[in-house]
Design a protein around this motif. Structure first.
Motif, short mmCIF file in Angstrom:
data_model
loop_
_atom_site.label_atom_id
_atom_site.label_comp_id
_atom_site.label_asym_id
_atom_site.label_seq_id
_atom_site.Cartn_x
_atom_site.Cartn_y
_atom_site.Cartn_z
N VAL A 120 26.89 46.26 48.11
CA VAL A 120 27.89 45.92 47.10
C VAL A 120 27.26 46.08 45.73
O VAL A 120 26.16 45.58 45.48
N ASP A 121 27.92 46.78 44.84
CA ASP A 121 27.44 47.01 43.48
C ASP A 121 27.52 45.70 42.69
O ASP A 121 28.60 45.14 42.49
N MET A 122 26.37 45.22 42.22
CA MET A 122 26.36 43.97 41.46
C MET A 122 27.21 44.05 40.20
O MET A 122 27.71 43.03 39.71
N ASN A 123 27.39 45.25 39.65
CA ASN A 123 28.21 45.40 38.45
C ASN A 123 29.67 45.02 38.69
O ASN A 123 30.40 44.77 37.74
N THR A 124 30.07 44.99 39.95
CA THR A 124 31.47 44.65 40.28
C THR A 124 31.62 43.19 40.72
O THR A 124 32.71 42.77 41.09
N SER A 125 30.53 42.41 40.68
CA SER A 125 30.55 41.09 41.30
C SER A 125 31.58 40.16 40.68
O SER A 125 32.28 39.44 41.38
N ARG A 126 31.65 40.14 39.34
CA ARG A 126 32.57 39.20 38.71
C ARG A 126 34.02 39.57 39.01
O ARG A 126 34.84 38.71 39.32
N GLN A 127 34.34 40.87 38.91
CA GLN A 127 35.70 41.28 39.22
C GLN A 127 36.06 40.98 40.67
O GLN A 127 37.17 40.52 40.97
N ARG A 128 35.11 41.23 41.57
CA ARG A 128 35.36 40.93 42.99
C ARG A 128 35.58 39.43 43.18
O ARG A 128 36.49 39.02 43.90
N LEU A 129 34.74 38.62 42.56
CA LEU A 129 34.88 37.17 42.72
C LEU A 129 36.26 36.71 42.28
O LEU A 129 36.94 35.98 43.00
N VAL A 130 36.68 37.13 41.10
CA VAL A 130 37.97 36.68 40.58
C VAL A 130 39.12 37.19 41.45
O VAL A 130 40.02 36.42 41.82
N GLU A 131 39.09 38.47 41.80
CA GLU A 131 40.16 39.03 42.63
C GLU A 131 40.20 38.37 44.01
O GLU A 131 41.27 38.00 44.51
N TYR A 132 39.04 38.22 44.62
CA TYR A 132 39.00 37.65 45.96
C TYR A 132 39.39 36.18 45.95
O TYR A 132 40.04 35.69 46.89
N MET A 133 38.97 35.45 44.91
CA MET A 133 39.38 34.05 44.82
C MET A 133 40.90 33.93 44.76
O MET A 133 41.51 33.11 45.45
N LYS A 134 41.52 34.74 43.91
CA LYS A 134 42.98 34.70 43.80
C LYS A 134 43.63 34.98 45.15
O LYS A 134 44.56 34.28 45.58
N LEU A 135 43.12 36.00 45.85
CA LEU A 135 43.71 36.38 47.13
C LEU A 135 43.52 35.30 48.19
O LEU A 135 44.47 34.95 48.91
N VAL A 136 42.30 34.78 48.30
CA VAL A 136 42.01 33.79 49.34
C VAL A 136 42.76 32.49 49.07
O VAL A 136 43.38 31.91 49.98
N LEU A 137 42.74 32.02 47.83
CA LEU A 137 43.41 30.76 47.52
C LEU A 137 44.92 30.88 47.70
O LEU A 137 45.57 29.95 48.20
N ASP A 138 45.47 32.02 47.34
CA ASP A 138 46.91 32.22 47.55
C ASP A 138 47.23 32.27 49.04
O ASP A 138 48.23 31.67 49.49
N ALA A 139 46.39 32.94 49.83
CA ALA A 139 46.62 33.03 51.27
C ALA A 139 46.54 31.67 51.94
O ALA A 139 47.29 31.39 52.89
N LEU A 140 45.66 30.81 51.45
CA LEU A 140 45.54 29.47 52.03
C LEU A 140 46.74 28.59 51.71
O LEU A 140 46.97 27.57 52.38
N GLU A 141 47.51 28.97 50.70
CA GLU A 141 48.73 28.23 50.38
C GLU A 141 49.96 28.85 51.02
O GLU A 141 50.84 28.15 51.52
N THR A 142 50.03 30.18 51.04
CA THR A 142 51.24 30.87 51.52
C THR A 142 51.17 31.25 52.98
O THR A 142 52.21 31.47 53.61
#
Length: 370
Positions: A120-142
């Protein structure tokens, strides 16, 4: 005040077999539960002797079955290394099996050995974290997930077993760099504060977090959780000697794992804060950096440790702490003595403090209460 126990599974320089480390650390986890600690935590790490817990959810599943009243903390799952759909499934499954006892801690990670190991490219880590958090947290609610973004495409699929409880109010992120605080506030999650920089800087970070959280969500957000390496002894002199040796050894392992001396984060997007750590070590020297780190930690006599946790509570308003007692290659007999003394003379005082309770649906009477 909620008090949990953190296991680290460190094996510096492979002094023991990994199997012996696991046997001893698991024994200490059982002991901690027997002595009254209310949750068990570990942190995801891979590939070297720093911390050997590559699958935090699997590890917590074991404790979910063995100790039916203990809360289960991931401190943390490093989202950029994972498929977000699989993370949502794993968390939902564990929370179903445990009756809602999961405290979901999330992080970004910063070790080159781990990012390169997972390709995994470390340069993408922050974008991945934010995108994945949104997806996972939404999935745990919906109860479902789908996406089409720069990291891939996911057709809509259900999370089964369906999430049984909301995760709102029981998701925390390890936020060390100042800019991460605002991001976590916007996402509506709490923060895990691990002592590693001056408290005045942490206070300023939390003030910004609360400001953003209030602007976006209409409240100050949940109180933070905190932790740190702890050592307790009836002798102040021996406590200091042991803390300087073993907490110092722990921070030496931190510097090795993250390669701070070689500046691996120089020029990597989203890691600007961590280049300052390398510069700090250059200015103060390795021993100076270790000394400053040791000073932040809650060690001493029982009264001194109570005072340090009281100061932590006063400064950052935490309503839960998850100290670790085995680290840096410390002999397990010393770690056990420290745990037992803490449980006898510190734990009852911390539990008596009136704080906002953790918002965990599976918390039962006597567990995670304020």
């Amino acid at each position: 005040m909620h008090v949990g126990y953190t296991a680290a599974f460190q094996n510096p320089f492979d002094a023991l077999s990994d199997q012996e480390v696991y046997a001893q650390e698991m024994r200490l986890c059982d002991l901690a539960v027997d002595l009254g600690f209310e949750s068990l935590w570990s942190v995801e790490h891979h590939f070297d002797d720093y911390t050997m817990c590559p699958d935090i959810v699997q590890w917590l599943s074991y404790w979910a079955g063995k100790h039916p009243n203990v809360l289960l903390g991931s401190g943390v799952v490093v989202l950029p290394w994972h498929d977000p759909l699989r993370v949502a499934e794993q968390i939902a499954l564990l929370d179903n099996m445990s009756g809602g006892r999961m405290i979901f801690g999330i992080g970004r990670g910063l070790a080159r050995i781990e990012y390169e190991g997972f390709r995994v490219d470390m340069n993408t880590s922050r974008q991945r974290l934010v995108e994945y958090m949104k997806l996972v947290l939404d999935a745990l609610e919906t109860g479902s997930m789908e996406y089409d973004n720069e990291f891939g495409t996911q057709p809509r699929r259900q999370i089964r077993p369906r999430p049984a409880h909301s995760f709102k109010g029981r998701v925390y992120a390890a936020a060390v760099s100042p800019d991460s605080m605002g991001i976590m506030a916007e996402l509506g999650v709490g923060v895990l504060v691990i002592p590693q920089k001056p408290w005045d800087a942490v206070i300023a970070d939390l003030a910004e977090y609360r400001r953003v959280f209030n602007d976006v969500n209409g409240s100050d957000g949940p109180p933070p959780l905190s932790g740190g390496q702890t050592f307790v002894d009836e002798s102040a002199d021996r406590a200091e000697e042991m803390a300087r040796k073993w907490i110092g050894e722990n921070y030496a392992s931190v510097m090795r794992h993250y390669e701070f001396a070689s500046a691996p984060h120089q020029g990597v997007k989203g890691y600007e804060f961590y280049t300052a750590i390398t510069k700090y070590i250059d200015r103060h020297g390795v021993e100076g950096a270790i000394d400053d780190y040791v000073k932040l930690m809650p060690w001493g006599t029982p009264d001194q440790v109570i005072e340090k946790f009281a100061t932590m509570r006063e400064l950052i308003g935490c309503n839960g702490v998850m100290p670790g007692f085995s680290y840096g290659g410390m002999p397990y007999a010393d770690a056990e003595r420290s745990i037992r003394l803490f449980a006898e003379k510190v734990l009852p005082e911390l539990k008596s403090w009136d704080t906002e309770p953790l918002h965990v649906p599976g918390a039962t009477a006597g567990v995670a209460t304020g």
